[in-house]
Design a protein around this motif. Structure first.
Motif, short mmCIF file in Angstrom:
data_model
loop_
_atom_site.label_atom_id
_atom_site.label_comp_id
_atom_site.label_asym_id
_atom_site.label_seq_id
_atom_site.Cartn_x
_atom_site.Cartn_y
_atom_site.Cartn_z
N TRP A 1 0.84 -1.21 0.00
CA TRP A 1 0.00 0.00 0.00
C TRP A 1 0.87 1.25 0.00
O TRP A 1 0.59 2.21 -0.73
N THR B 1 -2.61 0.46 -3.78
CA THR B 1 -3.74 0.55 -2.86
C THR B 1 -4.99 -0.16 -3.37
O THR B 1 -6.03 -0.13 -2.71
N SER C 1 -1.62 5.99 -0.55
CA SER C 1 -0.32 5.43 -0.14
C SER C 1 0.29 6.21 1.02
O SER C 1 1.21 5.72 1.68
#
Length: 211
Positions: A110, A115, A170
């Motif tokens: 992530w 993501t 992120s």
């Protein structure tokens, strides 16, 4: 300038929090004694605020966190869109070494911008964001509600703050949180922008440390 003030809190402590067990949206746990004490401490610190409405997730731990305010008869809604991220196969487990590696790899992916990656049988941050957006749209469509209280969850708050502040998901781990922490936000209807006035504030819990 027309503004809305949002008091955004994470739920109080549960036994799962204390034991390091992953909850997510699939474990509907209750607050423990500390969590109930945190909820009362927050109420005592902010009962003077005239909240026009309270919003929570559908999970008990957020509803129990604001119960002292609900007992005053304040308007209230719960929305599934505010639920914690689903951690899928991780939920209900005490992390062992394999799970820690799985979790660490997921968080790293992530942070690297992936993501859209979800936990197995769970959700991705992007999926959480998409279900949050209709709830935030509803909240913003009610300018007559000048001051509101929103009770949510740790990872969901990180995701929410990222996109509200127009940042990539992120970057979400920059938004630290603890049980019954407060983020105070201000929204301008003129500029359609949010500002953060308080971050991860827990000064209202100092009375517990002194007890």
């Amino acid at each position: 300038m027309k503004r809305k003030t949002i008091y955004l809190i994470r739920h109080g402590e549960t036994n799962y929090n204390r034991q390091g067990i992953v909850q997510g949206s699939g474990v509907d746990s209750d607050l423990n004694d500390m969590g109930l004490a945190q909820a009362l401490a927050f109420f005592q610190a902010y009962q003077h605020v005239s909240f026009d409405r309270i919003y929570t997730s559908k999970l008990k731990r957020t509803i129990q966190t604001v119960q002292p305010f609900l007992d005053l008869g304040l308007p209230y809604e719960s929305h599934e869109g505010l639920n914690e991220i689903s951690w899928g196969i991780m939920e209900g487990k005490v992390p062992n070494s394999y799970d820690n590696e799985y979790y660490r790899n997921l968080i790293d992916s992530w942070a690297d911008g992936q993501t859209s990656v979800s936990t197995e049988n769970g959700e991705s941050p992007e999926q959480v964001m998409e279900r949050q957006k209709p709830v935030i749209d509803l909240i913003l469509s009610r300018p007559e509600e000048k001051t509101i209280l929103v009770a949510m969850h740790g990872r969901a708050i990180r995701i929410l703050l990222s996109w509200l502040m127009k940042q990539p998901l992120s970057h979400m781990d920059q938004y630290e949180h603890s049980n019954l922490c407060l983020y105070k936000l201000s929204y301008s209807y003129d500029t359609n922008e949010f500002t953060i006035e308080l971050s991860n504030d827990s000064t209202h819990l100092l009375t517990l440390a002194l007890a």
